[in-house]
Scaffold this motif. Structure first.
Motif, PDB file in Angstrom:
ATOM      1  N   LYS A 236      -2.586 -99.781  49.765  1.00  0.00           N
ATOM      2  CA  LYS A 236      -2.284-100.398  48.423  1.00  0.00           C
ATOM      3  C   LYS A 236      -2.542-102.084  48.070  1.00  0.00           C
ATOM      4  CE  LYS A 236       1.964-101.875  49.988  1.00  0.00           C
ATOM      5  NZ  LYS A 236       3.706-102.180  50.278  1.00  0.00           N
ATOM      6  N   ILE A 237      -2.877-102.313  47.351  1.00  0.00           N
ATOM      7  CA  ILE A 237      -3.451-103.374  46.602  1.00  0.00           C
ATOM      8  C   ILE A 237      -2.212-105.005  47.041  1.00  0.00           C
ATOM      9  CG2 ILE A 237      -4.741-104.787  45.000  1.00  0.00           C
ATOM     10  CD1 ILE A 237      -6.069-102.627  45.740  1.00  0.00           C
ATOM     11  N   GLY A 238      -1.246-104.844  46.202  1.00  0.00           N
ATOM     12  CA  GLY A 238      -0.413-105.825  46.786  1.00  0.00           C
ATOM     13  C   GLY A 238       1.007-105.152  46.958  1.00  0.00           C
ATOM     14  N   ASP A 239       2.173-106.392  46.008  1.00  0.00           N
ATOM     15  CA  ASP A 239       3.576-105.627  46.456  1.00  0.00           C
ATOM     16  C   ASP A 239       4.234-106.175  45.207  1.00  0.00           C
ATOM     17  OD1 ASP A 239       4.130-104.426  48.705  1.00  0.00           O
ATOM     18  OD2 ASP A 239       3.495-106.659  50.051  1.00  0.00           O
ATOM     19  N   ASP A 240       3.480-106.213  43.973  1.00  0.00           N
ATOM     20  CA  ASP A 240       3.997-106.914  42.335  1.00  0.00           C
ATOM     21  C   ASP A 240       4.214-105.094  42.215  1.00  0.00           C
ATOM     22  OD1 ASP A 240       3.627-109.483  43.213  1.00  0.00           O
ATOM     23  OD2 ASP A 240       2.034-109.989  42.734  1.00  0.00           O
ATOM     24  N   LYS A 241       5.511-105.159  41.175  1.00  0.00           N
ATOM     25  CA  LYS A 241       6.179-104.489  40.506  1.00  0.00           C
ATOM     26  C   LYS A 241       4.735-104.872  38.987  1.00  0.00           C
ATOM     27  CE  LYS A 241       9.742-101.730  38.652  1.00  0.00           C
ATOM     28  NZ  LYS A 241      11.162-101.618  38.393  1.00  0.00           N
ATOM     29  N   VAL A 242       3.949-103.689  38.375  1.00  0.00           N
ATOM     30  CA  VAL A 242       3.459-103.531  37.483  1.00  0.00           C
ATOM     31  C   VAL A 242       3.344-102.333  36.649  1.00  0.00           C
ATOM     32  CG1 VAL A 242       0.939-103.763  36.816  1.00  0.00           C
ATOM     33  CG2 VAL A 242       1.799-104.655  39.182  1.00  0.00           C
ATOM     34  N   PRO A 243       4.551-102.558  35.747  1.00  0.00           N
ATOM     35  CA  PRO A 243       5.036-101.058  34.711  1.00  0.00           C
ATOM     36  C   PRO A 243       4.053-100.587  34.339  1.00  0.00           C
ATOM     37  CG  PRO A 243       6.372-102.946  33.676  1.00  0.00           C
ATOM     38  CD  PRO A 243       5.273-103.299  35.453  1.00  0.00           C
ATOM     39  N   GLY A 244       2.832-102.124  33.914  1.00  0.00           N
ATOM     40  CA  GLY A 244       2.280-101.588  32.305  1.00  0.00           C
ATOM     41  C   GLY A 244       0.822-101.228  32.015  1.00  0.00           C
ATOM     42  N   ARG A 245      -0.191-101.588  31.747  1.00  0.00           N
ATOM     43  CA  ARG A 245      -1.076-101.253  31.618  1.00  0.00           C
ATOM     44  C   ARG A 245      -2.359-103.318  32.461  1.00  0.00           C
ATOM     45  NH1 ARG A 245      -5.516-102.196  27.489  1.00  0.00           N
ATOM     46  NH2 ARG A 245      -3.913-103.451  26.170  1.00  0.00           N
ATOM     47  N   PHE A 246      -3.023-102.193  33.743  1.00  0.00           N
ATOM     48  CA  PHE A 246      -3.545-103.302  33.986  1.00  0.00           C
ATOM     49  C   PHE A 246      -5.066-103.621  33.692  1.00  0.00           C
ATOM     50  CE2 PHE A 246      -3.817-100.272  36.675  1.00  0.00           C
ATOM     51  CZ  PHE A 246      -5.453-100.143  37.097  1.00  0.00           C
ATOM     52  N   MET A 247      -6.231-104.646  33.946  1.00  0.00           N
ATOM     53  CA  MET A 247      -6.783-104.440  33.450  1.00  0.00           C
ATOM     54  C   MET A 247      -8.345-105.084  35.129  1.00  0.00           C
ATOM     55  SD  MET A 247      -7.549-103.896  30.762  1.00  0.00           S
ATOM     56  CE  MET A 247      -8.934-103.884  29.610  1.00  0.00           C
ATOM     57  N   LEU A 248      -8.760-104.013  34.821  1.00  0.00           N
ATOM     58  CA  LEU A 248      -9.784-104.567  35.888  1.00  0.00           C
ATOM     59  C   LEU A 248     -11.093-105.041  35.375  1.00  0.00           C
ATOM     60  CD1 LEU A 248     -10.472-103.842  39.418  1.00  0.00           C
ATOM     61  CD2 LEU A 248     -11.023-101.471  38.488  1.00  0.00           C
ATOM     62  N   LYS A 249     -11.656-105.757  36.543  1.00  0.00           N
ATOM     63  CA  LYS A 249     -13.122-106.594  35.627  1.00  0.00           C
ATOM     64  C   LYS A 249     -13.511-107.328  36.540  1.00  0.00           C
ATOM     65  CE  LYS A 249     -13.200-105.611  31.508  1.00  0.00           C
ATOM     66  NZ  LYS A 249     -14.622-105.147  30.509  1.00  0.00           N
ATOM     67  N   ASN A 250     -14.981-106.722  36.624  1.00  0.00           N
ATOM     68  CA  ASN A 250     -15.739-107.863  37.673  1.00  0.00           C
ATOM     69  C   ASN A 250     -15.021-108.350  39.191  1.00  0.00           C
ATOM     70  OD1 ASN A 250     -17.386-107.001  35.893  1.00  0.00           O
ATOM     71  ND2 ASN A 250     -17.146-109.402  35.094  1.00  0.00           N
ATOM     72  N   GLY A 251     -14.655-106.984  39.883  1.00  0.00           N
ATOM     73  CA  GLY A 251     -13.777-107.640  40.845  1.00  0.00           C
ATOM     74  C   GLY A 251     -12.576-108.006  41.390  1.00  0.00           C
ATOM     75  N   TRP A 252     -11.369-108.226  40.306  1.00  0.00           N
ATOM     76  CA  TRP A 252     -10.213-108.580  40.277  1.00  0.00           C
ATOM     77  C   TRP A 252      -9.971-107.827  38.973  1.00  0.00           C
ATOM     78  CZ3 TRP A 252      -8.655-113.114  41.928  1.00  0.00           C
ATOM     79  CH2 TRP A 252      -9.440-114.076  42.207  1.00  0.00           C
ATOM     80  N   ILE A 253      -8.252-108.052  39.294  1.00  0.00           N
ATOM     81  CA  ILE A 253      -7.294-106.794  38.372  1.00  0.00           C
ATOM     82  C   ILE A 253      -6.441-108.197  37.689  1.00  0.00           C
ATOM     83  CG2 ILE A 253      -5.416-105.643  38.601  1.00  0.00           C
ATOM     84  CD1 ILE A 253      -6.533-104.228  41.397  1.00  0.00           C
ATOM     85  N   TYR A 254      -5.995-107.787  36.425  1.00  0.00           N
ATOM     86  CA  TYR A 254      -5.283-108.532  35.735  1.00  0.00           C
ATOM     87  C   TYR A 254      -3.679-107.587  35.594  1.00  0.00           C
ATOM     88  CZ  TYR A 254      -9.614-111.554  35.554  1.00  0.00           C
ATOM     89  OH  TYR A 254     -10.980-112.283  35.624  1.00  0.00           O
ATOM     90  N   TYR A 255      -2.490-108.098  35.412  1.00  0.00           N
ATOM     91  CA  TYR A 255      -1.664-107.342  35.019  1.00  0.00           C
ATOM     92  C   TYR A 255      -0.385-108.333  35.151  1.00  0.00           C
ATOM     93  CZ  TYR A 255      -0.646-109.255  40.241  1.00  0.00           C
ATOM     94  OH  TYR A 255       0.155-109.927  41.206  1.00  0.00           O
TER      95      TYR A 255
END
Length: 350
Positions: A236-255
């Motif tokens: 698991k990466i984290g405990d946040d709820k992320v129901p929609g699309r996330f973006m993965l760029k250069n070692g970071w996840i934007y959500y």
């Protein structure tokens, strides 16, 4: 009941009160509306202005309009007959998309919106672009070159497939099943061989970076997980709820973090460095260069951008927008008050 409104450019009736563009020709509506057309005079002659409007219009592929609202001036490119419900993707100098107005078939066009071409005749659920090929699910997994040639079926399932998202890298296709009891991540070679099931989680919104597949685990309250491409190392990466699309760029996840009123966040792919970028209710995130683009539900779904460090927040357009995809030259989105029509604006961040 409000008076019927009609487009001043082509005469078409404006169906919805909050429409910003004519659904027929793309003309901006605000400040450009005639009242109901005048009735034909007893002489039988139609006034010159109305006569021009009743002539058959040529097919308009692109209408370019300029809208000034407050201090925001934006050049919009309206693509007639084109609507999307899935973000566009880029393949070299081509933009690839699913056209809702043509039974969700696969299309491409040039970056500036010209040269729209249908690539395939199948209804398509989702797709991914990699190395000049487009991998897509039409109830079986296919690939086709981005010029529309060499279509190849990768698997021929007796029950068919229904992928919710697809990612491709290093000779492998990964997709999240979106049908039936087992909605897991499937891995299959780009040659159609060696199909395997990678996990047992209800998985959506997959993305790839390095040796990991990242996904939202519906079984664990829509939290972001990752698993190695060989099916091991689930974490698991984290405990946040992320129901929609996330973006993965250069070692970071934007959500969009539903655990914090859907505010915009980023987190490193190892689960560290969690940072709030802004206070807005954010949706449909896209990342290009040093900027994060999102639909701001606090401002009627208009596109905003903010730097990856959380500075420089600015409004980008004045249209309710979803399915955002940005690159250095243009921003593509669906105009939700006009039936999801595909629109393009120039990206003024160079």
């Amino acid at each position: 009941m409000s008076e019927a409104r009609f487009c001043s450019n082509c005469g078409a009736k404006i169906e919805y009160e909050n429409d910003m563009f004519c659904s027929q020709c793309g003309n901006p509506i605000e400040g450009e509306i005639d009242s109901a057309p005048e009735e034909k005079p007893a002489s039988g002659k139609i006034p010159e202005k109305k006569a021009r409007m009743t002539k058959k219009l040529p097919v308009i592929v692109i209408a370019v309009v300029l809208i000034a609202a407050a201090a925001l001036a934006v050049k919009y490119i309206f693509l007639k007959g084109t609507a999307i419900g899935y973000p566009v993707q880029f393949s070299g100098d081509n933009v690839v998309f699913l056209n809702k107005n043509d039974n969700n078939r696969l299309y491409k066009m040039n970056l500036d919106g010209s040269g729209k071409t249908r690539l395939d005749s199948e209804y398509t659920n989702c797709f991914a672009v990699e190395g000049g090929w487009i991998y897509f699910d039409s109830f079986n997994m296919y690939k086709i070159r981005d010029d529309g040639t060499a279509k190849i079926k990768l698997e021929d399932s007796s029950t068919g497939t229904w992928a919710g998202s697809i990612a491709v890298a290093e000779g492998w296709v990964y997709y999240a099943e979106d049908y039936g009891e087992q909605r897991n991540i499937i891995k299959i070679g780009t040659d159609g061989n060696n199909k395997t099931r990678q996990n047992s989680d209800f998985s959506i919104n997959i993305a790839l970076e390095g040796e990991y597949v990242y996904y939202v685990n519906v079984d664990d309250s829509h939290k972001i997980y990752r698993i190695k491409t060989d099916g091991t190392g689930r974490e698991k990466i984290g405990d946040d709820k992320v129901p929609g699309r996330f973006m993965l760029k250069n070692g970071w996840i934007y959500y969009s973090n539903e655990s914090d009123s859907s505010r915009l966040y980023k987190i490193k792919i190892d689960g560290t460095g969690k940072t709030k970028l802004c206070e807005d209710y954010s949706q449909d995130i896209s990342v290009s260069g040093e900027w994060v683009y999102y639909s701001n539900a606090n401002d009627e779904g208009k596109i905003y951008r903010v730097k990856k460090d959380g500075s420089g927040k600015a409004k980008v357009n004045n249209v309710k927008s979803l399915n955002i995809s940005a690159n250095e030259e243009f921003i593509y989105f669906s105009a939700e008050n006009s039936g999801g029509k595909l629109m393009v604006i120039e990206n003024d961040v160079k």
